[in-house]
Enzyme design. Structure first.
Site: not given
Length: 435
Positions: A357, A339
């Site tokens: 992430c 992301h």
């Protein structure tokens, strides 16, 4: 003394006529002729060349229908008709219902059974006919009749994650779920009814994730542009404990272009390959030591243009956070995503600061989001934690030898397998999970 024909004729015509005289005269004449024949030992009374012709030898080929048995009742609507043949150079099969309508279907690859294209009707009579031809062109035929069972009350829902017309990435597994766990001793029967056809053809097999979920993947990544049809002939199929498959299912889809991502923790970069060519190298930041990213091969499972990450329930009020996120692509069920992270641009390419992430700039995240599709693979290597199998669609995190062990049917390699030279075909040796 032999009587002459004239004497016999005069004797007959001199008879007294009676209401049944015509019959009586004929009887006397027949008796006289019979007597003449018997006395002379003359020719047979049959015409020359008459009588029954010599019996023609039967065909050398023969067939026996082994299932369902003749006149069987309560046959599952998934019935596969099995048979054996002997000395046959050609075999044809036909199934008709009680009204004489032909049921469409095909012989199996081994030629020893036949499957209808779709589930048979419940509580219906059928006639199966096998015709075989020997090497002299002579044929022999055998038939059996059977009746299918009434519609059962216990039906198992069968569903596919993908639908008709889907376009997915080269790492996408075919995912099938069952509404009830399939017992171990029924899984091989179910798997035999789950067929996959790809154009071009590619070697692959099903792998049972659990009793309710089974995935199919090829040995190598799908080739870009592959057309796939998978068919589940599970309608009426016994699935244990008096449960039966609710319906058949067929899905047609296509593999898009090849987009493969490799993340290297050592140099904090993601390399993106499109159809085998490097198209961009992106600085990234992975999970910090306390919350490391997983090393292994994952698949993009979900794409969210905008979302909110809320970790208070997981991390508690001290470490939890609620943050607006853009260009998010899910990799694991546990919450690892690719992301945009504009707050960590200074650290991207240098150090790890995320909660697990793959962080990148807004511009790079937007570009990547527009390049990828569900099913695209990403391999992360060099972190402190190995990917847990089952935490996402992790079929590519297993070696081929490990993966085939999940099949309910022993794996048999095809007779000939051509290697795929495409650089995007599978995770490279240096992209294997790092512990």
């Amino acid at each position: 003394m032999r009587a002459s024909r004239d004497q016999l004729t005069r004797h007959v015509t001199g008879l007294r006529r009676t209401p049944a005289g015509r019959v009586l005269a004929a009887s006397v004449l027949a008796a006289a002729l019979a007597l003449t024949s018997a006395c002379t030992g003359g020719h047979s009374s049959s015409w020359q060349g008459g009588g029954s012709s010599p019996t023609e030898p039967p065909a050398k080929a023969s067939a026996t229908i082994t299932g369902p048995a003749a006149d069987a009742k309560d046959v599952p609507a998934s019935a596969e008709i099995t048979f054996t043949t002997k000395d046959a150079t050609k075999t044809t099969f036909e199934l008709k219902d009680a009204a004489g309508k032909t049921v469409e279907g095909a012989l199996t690859k081994d030629g020893g059974s036949w499957l209808p294209d779709g589930q048979l009707d419940y509580n219906t009579g059928y006639t199966a006919t096998v015709t075989v031809t020997d090497d002299e062109g002579k044929t022999a035929t055998t038939s059996n009749t059977f009746t299918t069972m009434a519609r059962p009350g216990n039906l198992v829902q069968v569903s596919s994650f993908l639908g008709d017309g889907a376009v997915v990435g080269v790492g996408m597994p075919l995912i099938v779920k069952f509404g009830r766990a399939i017992p171990q001793d029924y899984r091989d029967d179910v798997q035999r009814r789950m067929t996959v056809k790809s154009t071009p053809a590619q070697e692959g097999i099903w792998h049972w994730i659990s009793g309710t979920e089974v995935h199919y993947r090829p040995k190598e990544y799908w080739k870009g542009g592959t057309a796939i049809t998978y068919k589940l002939q599970t309608g009426g199929l016994p699935m244990g404990s008096n449960w039966y498959g609710r319906s058949d299912l067929t899905v047609d889809l296509k593999i898009g272009s090849s987009t493969v991502m490799i993340v290297d923790n050592k140099n904090k970069t993601m390399t993106v390959r499109k159809d085998g060519k490097v198209v961009r190298t992106i600085p990234i930041s992975l999970g910090k030591a306390k919350t490391p990213s997983s090393s292994g091969t994952m698949i993009v499972m979900e794409k969210l243009r905008k979302t909110v990450f809320d970790t208070f329930a997981e991390l508690g009020p001290k470490e939890g956070y609620r943050t607006d996120i853009e260009y998010a692509q899910r990799l694991t069920w546990g919450g690892e995503f690719i992301h945009a992270a504009p707050w960590s641009v200074a650290q991207q390419g240098r150090t790890n600061v995320s909660h697990g992430c793959v962080n990148m700039s807004m511009a790079n995240a937007q570009w990547l989001f527009n390049q990828t599709t569900i099913g695209d693979p990403i391999t992360v290597k060099g972190t402190e934690r190995a990917l847990q199998n089952g935490n996402g669609w992790t079929v590519w995190n297993l070696s081929w030898d490990e993966y085939v062990k999940g099949s309910a049917i022993p794996y048999e390699p095809p007779p000939t397998t051509k290697p795929t030279p495409d650089h995007s075909a599978s995770p490279s040796a240096d992209a294997s999970p790092a512990i």
